[in-house]
Design a protein around this motif. Structure first.
Motif, mmCIF file in Angstrom:
data_model
loop_
_atom_site.group_PDB
_atom_site.id
_atom_site.type_symbol
_atom_site.label_atom_id
_atom_site.label_comp_id
_atom_site.label_asym_id
_atom_site.label_seq_id
_atom_site.Cartn_x
_atom_site.Cartn_y
_atom_site.Cartn_z
ATOM 1 N N THR A 36 25.716 70.698 45.979
ATOM 2 C CA THR A 36 25.130 70.384 44.673
ATOM 3 C C THR A 36 26.174 69.769 43.753
ATOM 4 O O THR A 36 25.952 68.715 43.130
ATOM 5 C CB THR A 36 24.547 71.645 44.024
ATOM 6 O OG1 THR A 36 23.462 72.143 44.826
ATOM 7 C CG2 THR A 36 24.038 71.359 42.610
ATOM 8 N N LEU A 37 27.339 70.422 43.657
ATOM 9 C CA LEU A 37 28.384 69.920 42.762
ATOM 10 C C LEU A 37 28.910 68.562 43.230
ATOM 11 O O LEU A 37 29.229 67.696 42.403
ATOM 12 C CB LEU A 37 29.528 70.934 42.668
ATOM 13 C CG LEU A 37 29.150 72.290 42.050
ATOM 14 C CD1 LEU A 37 30.368 73.211 41.992
ATOM 15 C CD2 LEU A 37 28.535 72.123 40.675
ATOM 16 N N ALA A 38 28.974 68.354 44.516
ATOM 17 C CA ALA A 38 29.418 67.058 45.042
ATOM 18 C C ALA A 38 28.454 65.951 44.627
ATOM 19 O O ALA A 38 28.867 64.829 44.302
ATOM 20 C CB ALA A 38 29.549 67.123 46.564
ATOM 21 N N ARG A 39 27.162 66.256 44.594
ATOM 22 C CA ARG A 39 26.175 65.235 44.210
ATOM 23 C C ARG A 39 26.205 64.971 42.702
ATOM 24 O O ARG A 39 26.012 63.843 42.263
ATOM 25 C CB ARG A 39 24.779 65.669 44.669
ATOM 26 C CG ARG A 39 24.655 65.630 46.188
ATOM 27 C CD ARG A 39 23.275 65.937 46.693
ATOM 28 N NE ARG A 39 23.273 65.897 48.151
ATOM 29 C CZ ARG A 39 22.185 65.964 48.889
ATOM 30 N NH1 ARG A 39 20.986 66.077 48.304
ATOM 31 N NH2 ARG A 39 22.253 65.920 50.211
ATOM 32 N N VAL A 40 26.468 66.011 41.937
ATOM 33 C CA VAL A 40 26.634 65.788 40.494
ATOM 34 C C VAL A 40 27.868 64.912 40.256
ATOM 35 O O VAL A 40 27.840 63.995 39.424
ATOM 36 C CB VAL A 40 26.750 67.139 39.749
ATOM 37 C CG1 VAL A 40 27.102 66.903 38.279
ATOM 38 C CG2 VAL A 40 25.447 67.931 39.865
ATOM 39 N N ASP A 41 28.946 65.186 40.991
ATOM 40 C CA ASP A 41 30.154 64.358 40.860
ATOM 41 C C ASP A 41 29.864 62.894 41.221
ATOM 42 O O ASP A 41 30.348 61.966 40.551
ATOM 43 C CB ASP A 41 31.262 64.895 41.770
ATOM 44 C CG ASP A 41 31.854 66.202 41.268
ATOM 45 O OD1 ASP A 41 31.692 66.493 40.063
ATOM 46 O OD2 ASP A 41 32.458 66.926 42.083
ATOM 47 N N ALA A 42 29.071 62.693 42.265
ATOM 48 C CA ALA A 42 28.740 61.325 42.680
ATOM 49 C C ALA A 42 27.922 60.616 41.609
ATOM 50 O O ALA A 42 28.127 59.421 41.339
ATOM 51 C CB ALA A 42 27.970 61.359 44.013
ATOM 52 N N ALA A 43 26.997 61.354 40.971
ATOM 53 C CA ALA A 43 26.199 60.762 39.913
ATOM 54 C C ALA A 43 27.078 60.405 38.697
ATOM 55 O O ALA A 43 26.916 59.351 38.086
ATOM 56 C CB ALA A 43 25.096 61.726 39.495
ATOM 57 N N LEU A 44 28.013 61.295 38.391
ATOM 58 C CA LEU A 44 28.932 61.012 37.278
ATOM 59 C C LEU A 44 29.779 59.777 37.581
ATOM 60 O O LEU A 44 30.022 58.948 36.693
ATOM 61 C CB LEU A 44 29.831 62.230 37.030
ATOM 62 C CG LEU A 44 29.167 63.398 36.301
ATOM 63 C CD1 LEU A 44 30.023 64.650 36.380
ATOM 64 C CD2 LEU A 44 28.912 63.020 34.829
ATOM 65 N N ALA A 45 30.220 59.647 38.814
ATOM 66 C CA ALA A 45 31.020 58.475 39.187
ATOM 67 C C ALA A 45 30.203 57.205 39.034
ATOM 68 O O ALA A 45 30.710 56.170 38.564
ATOM 69 C CB ALA A 45 31.522 58.625 40.619
#
Length: 491
Positions: free
Chosen positions: A478-487
């Motif tokens: 989940t956190l990895a996907r939030v990071d990807a969206a932020l990027a």
């Protein structure tokens, strides 16, 4: 209303794909047979070699079996009146036609197509009925011999009575047809091939059918069949005239009868979309019949217990796809979870699944299945609802991204990530509190706050309950996907 003497039949032609109107007819016959403890006869009307196909025949059998509409006599089951394919009964029809001719119930007609058309045009111009005018009805032997000497071909016509025919339709009540409206009709082509007008009532008679339940479009043929039945009884080939019930039209878009060509009429469409047989049968039974004034959702056994053809409504029934989906969704929720997970299996593998087979995680699927069961209306929707669990990255849906990522989504997602990182990942409620707190920090209610999180994690603006989905997906992913969206937002 037990009556083991009831014998109904379903007799489709093997042309094209099965359609919902055909299935509704099969259902009503089957339900009446099961309600009364009678017999369901399945017969194939395959005398049109140009249109009939073995593929369509196999589809018919497969479709009925998928729906659970079994038959007591018919193809691959057998019975005392075999064979049950008309193409295998031609000698029988020729024999009956010969007996009708010999007894004077039928006669040879030598009129050419051009002559018939000219007389029909003249009758219409004069305001008279344009059916067959009886030209060959009472030919002498000499006249017949002259026609044959000229090389004229002849068809066989049935001789209709000169008085009105009255019968009581099980759905529509008493109906009367006058001789002007029911002229003599052909029963055998010039090449000797029998027509539907002969083979259908002959088979019903020889198979001792007691109730003919069929579509309203066949109502006009009923007086002809009753007259033919009377002749067959006189010849000792039939015992009694069956009761007729003509089922209402199924209407589609624009107040038009639903036809085979309408996309939503194809049974295959509903099977491919993941309708449950029970859900589809439930909905189709409502097209002309009602379980009760305040209940639209019921099981097949409950329908069998209640069904009586006398309760069928004569008014046209409108096919409503949204209601069909809603009722199917109700039946999905009536399954136990194990049955639901098994029913979804075809849509979790190729060619439906958009993830690699080795990425499928059965434990995660079984964990999310109860939440999916509360939301689906058709089983095929399961693929898009759970693919975020099995894909390396969520699907890219530009419309969802544009809709959810408004205002300052990067700030919201940054805060949400911090809150989620500190949350209890064994509790969906804790994850909800984390996103709620992130929203409050930016002056947003939960609905607005969770939209960017949902799209970042699942790729879509709608889906299964978000916080249960996050819990099952897990903290790291989940956190990895939030990071990807932020990027992506800050790129």
């Amino acid at each position: 209303m037990a009556n083991a003497n009831v014998r109904v039949r379903f007799c489709p032609s093997p042309t094209g794909n099965p359609h919902v109107g055909l299935v509704r007819t099969a259902l009503f016959n089957w339900a009446y047979a099961r309600h009364t403890g009678g017999t369901m006869v399945f017969r194939i009307e395959d005398t049109d070699a140009a249109r009939d196909s073995e593929e369509s025949y196999r589809q018919l059998l497969d479709s009925l079996r998928w729906l659970g509409l079994d038959w007591d006599e018919g193809p691959e089951v057998g019975g005392p009146h075999a064979p049950y394919r008309q193409s295998e009964r031609m000698d029988l029809y020729r024999d009956v036609a010969g007996k009708l001719l010999a007894a004077g119930h039928a006669y040879r007609c030598y009129c050419t197509a051009l002559e018939l058309e000219a007389r029909r045009d003249a009758a219409r111009a004069a305001g008279r009925p344009s059916g067959y005018d009886g030209t060959c009805r009472d030919l002498t032997e000499e006249q017949r011999a002259a026609f044959e000497a000229d090389g004229r071909e002849s068809i066989v016509r049935f001789r209709m009575p000169d008085e009105p025919i009255t019968f009581t339709d099980l759905v529509r009540g008493e109906l009367t047809f006058t001789p002007d409206n029911v002229p003599d009709f052909g029963i055998v082509r010039a090449n000797g091939a029998p027509l539907y007008t002969l083979v259908n009532p002959v088979d019903d008679a020889l198979m001792e059918i007691t109730h003919v339940l069929r579509g309203e479009d066949l109502l006009s043929s009923t007086p002809r069949q009753i007259a033919l039945y009377r002749a067959l009884i006189e010849l000792g080939l039939a015992k009694e005239i069956p009761a007729f019930g003509h089922l209402p039209y199924v209407m589609g878009e624009g107040n038009k009868k639903l036809s085979k060509r309408d996309p939503q009429s194809s049974l295959n469409l509903y099977r491919e979309r993941g309708f449950l047989p029970e859900g589809l049968l439930n909905y189709l039974s409502l097209l002309g019949w009602s379980f009760s004034a305040d209940q639209d959702v019921f099981t097949v056994p409950e329908m069998i217990e209640r069904f009586d053809v006398a309760d069928v409504n004569a008014n046209p029934a409108r096919f409503d796809l949204k209601k069909a989906e809603s009722i199917n969704g109700d039946h999905i929720r009536m399954l136990d979870v194990k049955a639901f997970t098994e029913a979804c299996e075809p849509w979790l593998t190729a060619p439906h699944a958009n993830w690699a087979p080795e990425s499928f995680d059965r434990a995660k699927w079984e964990a999310i299945a109860p939440y999916a069961q509360t939301r689906l209306t058709v089983l095929s929707d399961i693929t898009a609802n759970v693919d975020f669990l099995f894909l390396d990255a969520p699907v890219e849906d530009e419309a969802s991204w544009a809709k959810a990522m408004k205002g300052d989504p990067a700030a919201l997602l940054t805060t949400a990530r911090e809150k989620l990182d500190a949350a209890d990942w064994t509790s969906a409620e804790s994850l909800k509190e984390a996103v709620l707190a992130a929203g409050e920090a930016h002056g947003l209610k939960l609905g607005k706050a969770q939209a960017p999180v949902r799209v970042a994690v699942t790729g879509r603006t709608v889906g299964l309950p978000l916080f249960e989905s996050l819990e099952i997906l897990g903290r790291e992913r989940t956190l990895a996907r939030v990071d990807a969206a932020l990027a992506r937002l800050t790129a």
